[in-house]
Design a protein around this motif. Structure first.
Motif, short mmCIF file in Angstrom:
data_model
loop_
_atom_site.label_atom_id
_atom_site.label_comp_id
_atom_site.label_asym_id
_atom_site.label_seq_id
_atom_site.Cartn_x
_atom_site.Cartn_y
_atom_site.Cartn_z
N LEU A 117 -1.05 5.40 -4.15
CA LEU A 117 0.00 4.92 -5.04
C LEU A 117 -0.21 5.60 -6.39
N ARG A 118 0.66 6.56 -6.71
CA ARG A 118 0.48 7.38 -7.91
C ARG A 118 1.17 6.70 -9.09
N ALA B 82 2.22 -2.03 -1.90
CA ALA B 82 1.15 -1.84 -2.87
C ALA B 82 1.69 -1.81 -4.30
N ALA B 83 2.87 -1.22 -4.48
CA ALA B 83 3.49 -1.17 -5.80
C ALA B 83 3.76 -2.58 -6.32
N THR C 64 -4.69 12.11 -0.84
CA THR C 64 -4.20 11.24 0.22
C THR C 64 -4.89 11.49 1.55
N LYS D 296 3.15 1.66 0.88
CA LYS D 296 3.06 2.06 -0.53
C LYS D 296 3.96 1.18 -1.41
N VAL E 7 10.02 5.39 -2.56
CA VAL E 7 8.82 4.67 -2.13
C VAL E 7 9.20 3.59 -1.11
N ASN F 262 -7.19 -2.31 -6.39
CA ASN F 262 -7.64 -1.75 -5.12
C ASN F 262 -8.37 -2.78 -4.26
N GLU G 105 -2.87 6.41 2.06
CA GLU G 105 -1.88 6.80 1.06
C GLU G 105 -2.38 6.49 -0.35
N ALA H 233 -4.64 2.82 -5.24
CA ALA H 233 -3.93 3.03 -6.51
C ALA H 233 -4.71 4.01 -7.38
N VAL I 3 -3.85 1.82 1.27
CA VAL I 3 -3.29 2.49 0.09
C VAL I 3 -4.30 2.35 -1.05
N ASP J 43 4.90 7.51 -8.01
CA ASP J 43 5.51 6.42 -7.24
C ASP J 43 5.89 5.24 -8.13
#
Length: 385
Positions: free
Chosen positions: A24-25, A287-288, A17, A284, A280, A42, A22, A54, A52, A77
């Protein structure tokens, strides 16, 4: 030791990170998210000016206990829980997840209605999952050696002499074997769990002393040549192989022809889902939702069918297994979040059948060791409790 691995993993994720905003895991089953998928996501994140990135974290998902631990220690996440994990063991998985706002997922409108609002994936009225792909624990036939008219039509035909020493089942996760036995004798597949959940525990335990399902399972295990632990190996002598489905993709890539046997009783089914960790938020979280929406696109869902040999969850993608069986995703065939006692009883029934097998003059049982996968989509790990 388990916790130490997770702590080291957390340090590596945090190191990432620092390099670029950030991260996104994403915690998923091997083979589900490709390198191209990550590149596309991405790119979308950059277009939306989200700082962010991914990333797929490792190790990959292998089963409920491992997934609970990873999520519990906040090391991911976004997860890919199998649906019945969410409410397993009094809903401990549900407590790790946040409600899904489907308004933030344009492609959610593509999701098949029968998969969009399943009770075991909810906490009250809050939806905790988005479908990704599913499949069955079914029996697949080697059509390089069999003709369509030779296939068994009903489950009880698996006990015919012609299949003795020609069947491969799992011994790593026995719950689907027990469900198959109940269906073969005309009972609901998850009868043991239903009895336990309705406080008929004594009646459930009596099933292990003597019942049609117990007798069928004892006889079925006599027919088996190979028991596999993690993934079927499709050995030369096995004409009928139990599989979760994704392993078939590897066989087809090798030019081999395996088809799901369309038993009149049907199959038990599972659904892998996408979930967002409770903590989360902010960029982020946005992004999810971008990631989830992308995974419901036609391009990805076609890959679920063609690359993973699974069943896509959207209406806009052709699904051969659904074309042949519109009731594939019947609610009473979804693997439930088994009670712990139910799980123990199913394992006990299977253990009894295995001991009975050893006392009989049966084919030599071969237990296939855990393979080291070279490609994730042929591997299914522990799908039950």
């Amino acid at each position: 030791m388990h916790r130490m691995v997770i702590v080291v993993w957390a340090w590596l994720c945090l190191a990432g990170t620092v390099q670029a905003g950030e991260v996104l895991r994403i915690f998923t089953w091997q083979g589900y998210v490709t390198v191209d998928d990550l590149a596309q996501v991405n790119r979308l994140l950059q277009e939306r000016n989200l700082d962010v990135r991914a990333e797929i974290i490792q190790p990959f998902a292998v089963g409920p206990e491992q997934m609970f631990e990873v999520m519990r220690w906040h090391q991911a996440d976004l997860s890919f829980f199998t649906l019945n994990y969410i409410q397993m063991q009094e809903g401990r998985g549900a407590r790790l997840l946040q409600a899904i706002d489907t308004r933030r997922i344009p492609n959610f409108a593509r999701v098949r209605p029968e998969l969009a609002d399943l009770p075991m994936g909810k906490a009250g009225e809050k939806l905790l999952y988005v479908p990704f792909g599913g499949g069955a624990y079914g029996i697949w036939a080697n059509m390089d050696k069999l003709k369509p008219e030779e296939l068994p039509r009903r489950l009880n035909e698996l006990l015919d002499e012609r299949w003795r020493g020609k069947i491969s089942l799992t011994s790593g996760q026995v719950q689907p074997n027990v469900a198959l036995a109940y269906m073969a004798v005309g009972e609901p597949p998850f009868l043991l769990d239903s009895l336990v959940q309705s406080n008929s525990r004594h009646q459930a335990k009596l099933q292990l002393l003597d019942s049609p399902a117990k007798r069928f399972l004892d006889a079925l295990y006599q027919q088996v040549s190979t028991f596999w632990t993690v993934a079927p190996q499709f050995s030369a002598q096995d004409l009928l192989v139990a599989s979760y489905g994704p392993e078939i993709a590897r066989q087809r890539s090798l030019g081999r022809h395996w088809v799901l046997v369309p038993f009149e009783e049907g199959n038990t089914v599972w659904l892998d889902t996408m979930n967002i960790a409770r903590e989360v938020s902010g960029a982020k979280l946005e992004a999810a939702y971008v990631f989830i929406d992308y995974m419901l696109s036609d391009a990805v869902q076609r890959g679920v069918v063609e690359r993973l040999s699974m069943v896509a969850v959207t209406k806009t993608v052709k699904n051969p297994l659904l074309d042949g069986n519109p009731d594939f995703f019947r609610q009473d065939r979804f693997w439930p979040p088994y009670a712990k006692l139910s799980d123990n009883l199913m394992k006990a029934m299977s253990d009894q059948a295995m001991r009975s097998r050893r006392r009989e003059d049966s084919p030599v049982v071969r237990h296939v060791p855990v393979p080291t996968p070279s490609s994730g989509h042929e591997v299914r790990h522990d799908r039950g409790q």
